[in-house]
Design a protein around this motif. Structure first.
Motif, short mmCIF file in Angstrom:
data_model
loop_
_atom_site.label_atom_id
_atom_site.label_comp_id
_atom_site.label_asym_id
_atom_site.label_seq_id
_atom_site.Cartn_x
_atom_site.Cartn_y
_atom_site.Cartn_z
N ALA A 106 0.82 -1.21 0.00
CA ALA A 106 0.00 0.00 0.00
C ALA A 106 0.86 1.26 0.00
CB ALA A 106 -0.93 0.00 1.21
N LEU A 107 2.00 1.22 0.65
CA LEU A 107 2.87 2.40 0.77
C LEU A 107 3.95 2.48 -0.30
CD1 LEU A 107 3.40 2.36 4.64
CD2 LEU A 107 1.96 3.94 3.33
N GLU A 108 4.00 1.50 -1.17
CA GLU A 108 5.09 1.39 -2.14
C GLU A 108 5.16 2.59 -3.09
OE1 GLU A 108 6.84 -2.23 -4.77
OE2 GLU A 108 4.69 -1.89 -4.90
N ASN A 109 6.38 3.08 -3.31
CA ASN A 109 6.62 4.11 -4.31
C ASN A 109 6.61 3.47 -5.69
OD1 ASN A 109 7.15 6.11 -2.33
ND2 ASN A 109 9.25 5.39 -2.14
N ARG A 110 6.41 4.29 -6.70
CA ARG A 110 6.50 3.85 -8.09
C ARG A 110 7.71 4.53 -8.71
NH1 ARG A 110 3.37 0.66 -6.05
NH2 ARG A 110 1.15 0.68 -6.41
N TYR A 111 8.46 3.79 -9.51
CA TYR A 111 9.71 4.30 -10.08
C TYR A 111 9.74 4.13 -11.60
CZ TYR A 111 11.24 3.78 -5.23
OH TYR A 111 11.33 3.85 -3.87
N ILE A 112 10.31 5.12 -12.27
CA ILE A 112 10.58 5.04 -13.70
C ILE A 112 12.02 5.47 -13.92
CG2 ILE A 112 10.09 5.99 -16.00
CD1 ILE A 112 7.18 6.31 -15.11
N VAL A 113 12.78 4.63 -14.60
CA VAL A 113 14.15 4.99 -14.99
C VAL A 113 14.09 5.40 -16.45
CG1 VAL A 113 16.50 4.16 -15.32
CG2 VAL A 113 15.17 3.36 -13.36
N ARG A 114 14.43 6.66 -16.69
CA ARG A 114 14.50 7.18 -18.05
C ARG A 114 15.73 8.09 -18.08
NH1 ARG A 114 9.17 9.62 -20.09
NH2 ARG A 114 8.59 7.44 -19.98
N PHE A 115 16.83 7.53 -18.56
CA PHE A 115 18.10 8.24 -18.52
C PHE A 115 17.94 9.63 -19.09
CE2 PHE A 115 22.37 9.43 -19.69
CZ PHE A 115 23.04 9.10 -18.53
N PRO A 116 18.43 10.63 -18.40
CA PRO A 116 19.40 10.63 -17.31
C PRO A 116 18.81 10.75 -15.91
CG PRO A 116 19.25 12.84 -18.17
CD PRO A 116 18.27 11.99 -18.95
N SER A 117 17.55 10.33 -15.73
CA SER A 117 16.91 10.54 -14.43
C SER A 117 16.17 9.31 -13.93
CB SER A 117 15.91 11.70 -14.52
OG SER A 117 16.56 12.89 -14.88
N LEU A 118 15.98 9.28 -12.62
CA LEU A 118 15.09 8.36 -11.95
C LEU A 118 13.91 9.20 -11.47
CD1 LEU A 118 14.31 5.67 -10.49
CD2 LEU A 118 15.64 6.50 -8.55
N TYR A 119 12.69 8.79 -11.83
CA TYR A 119 11.49 9.50 -11.40
C TYR A 119 10.78 8.65 -10.37
CZ TYR A 119 12.51 12.26 -15.50
OH TYR A 119 13.16 13.04 -16.42
N VAL A 120 10.28 9.31 -9.32
CA VAL A 120 9.61 8.61 -8.24
C VAL A 120 8.25 9.25 -8.00
CG1 VAL A 120 9.74 7.93 -5.81
CG2 VAL A 120 11.84 8.26 -7.11
N LYS A 121 7.22 8.42 -7.91
CA LYS A 121 5.90 8.89 -7.49
C LYS A 121 5.62 8.23 -6.14
CE LYS A 121 1.15 9.60 -8.78
NZ LYS A 121 0.16 9.51 -9.85
N THR A 122 5.34 9.04 -5.15
CA THR A 122 5.19 8.54 -3.79
C THR A 122 3.74 8.20 -3.46
OG1 THR A 122 4.81 10.72 -2.81
CG2 THR A 122 7.12 10.01 -3.05
N TYR A 123 3.56 7.59 -2.33
CA TYR A 123 2.25 7.22 -1.80
C TYR A 123 1.33 8.43 -1.73
CZ TYR A 123 -1.16 5.97 1.83
OH TYR A 123 -2.30 5.76 2.54
N LEU A 124 1.89 9.60 -1.39
CA LEU A 124 1.09 10.82 -1.30
C LEU A 124 0.81 11.44 -2.66
CD1 LEU A 124 2.57 12.54 1.89
CD2 LEU A 124 0.52 11.12 1.68
N GLY A 125 1.39 10.88 -3.72
CA GLY A 125 1.12 11.36 -5.08
C GLY A 125 2.11 12.38 -5.61
N ASN A 126 3.15 12.67 -4.86
CA ASN A 126 4.17 13.62 -5.31
C ASN A 126 5.17 12.92 -6.23
OD1 ASN A 126 3.17 15.83 -3.71
ND2 ASN A 126 4.02 14.77 -1.95
N THR A 127 5.67 13.66 -7.21
CA THR A 127 6.66 13.12 -8.14
C THR A 127 7.96 13.89 -8.00
OG1 THR A 127 4.92 12.48 -9.69
CG2 THR A 127 7.16 12.60 -10.56
N TYR A 128 9.06 13.15 -7.93
CA TYR A 128 10.39 13.74 -7.78
C TYR A 128 11.32 13.18 -8.85
CZ TYR A 128 8.40 14.69 -3.19
OH TYR A 128 7.57 15.07 -2.18
#
Length: 133
Positions: free
Chosen positions: A31-53
């Motif tokens: 339920a708390l798991e982050n979602r990750y996308i690797v797209r060089f040159p970056s790693l993108y993260v979407k968190t449980y709260l819905g924020n993307t970094y």
């Protein structure tokens, strides 16, 4: 997304055992798991709260030198996220600690995997060699 701290009426502590405890941990983790996308040159993260970094993958040898070695792992990843995502400090400060620690752990794993891939040693990127004749 975050629920109020209410206690369910149907809790049955007499039926609780190690198996239900372990299953509860697995379900909470999913339920708390982050979602990750690797797209060089970056790693993108979407968190449980819905924020993307965004975090960089092509980092120089001194990239982490500015981090305080005496700071906790939580403070270190918060610092890196704030540096790489200007204007998102408030969102970062509101994230769950488990979310941020998971980002730090995964970020280190992804950087290591990218470095191994650049050397041709990452399992998914290596070429299958032919047996010697």
């Amino acid at each position: 997304m975050v629920q109020k701290n209410t206690i369910p009426d149907d809790l049955n502590f007499d039926a609780a055992d190690k198996a239900s405890y372990d299953e509860g941990i697995v379900q909470a983790g999913k339920a708390l798991e982050n979602r990750y996308i690797v797209r060089f040159p970056s790693l993108y993260v979407k968190t449980y709260l819905g924020n993307t970094y965004r975090l960089p993958l092509a980092v120089k040898a001194d990239y982490f030198d500015s981090e305080d070695n005496d700071a906790s792992p939580l403070e270190q990843i918060k610092s890196v996220l704030a540096r790489e995502n200007p204007g998102k400090k408030k969102e970062i400060d509101r994230e769950l600690s488990v979310t941020l620690l998971a980002i730090g752990d995964r970020y280190a794993d992804v950087i290591a995997a990218v470095q191994m891939a650049s050397l041709g040693k990452f399992k998914a990127s290596s070429v299958i060699s032919k047996p010697a004749e």
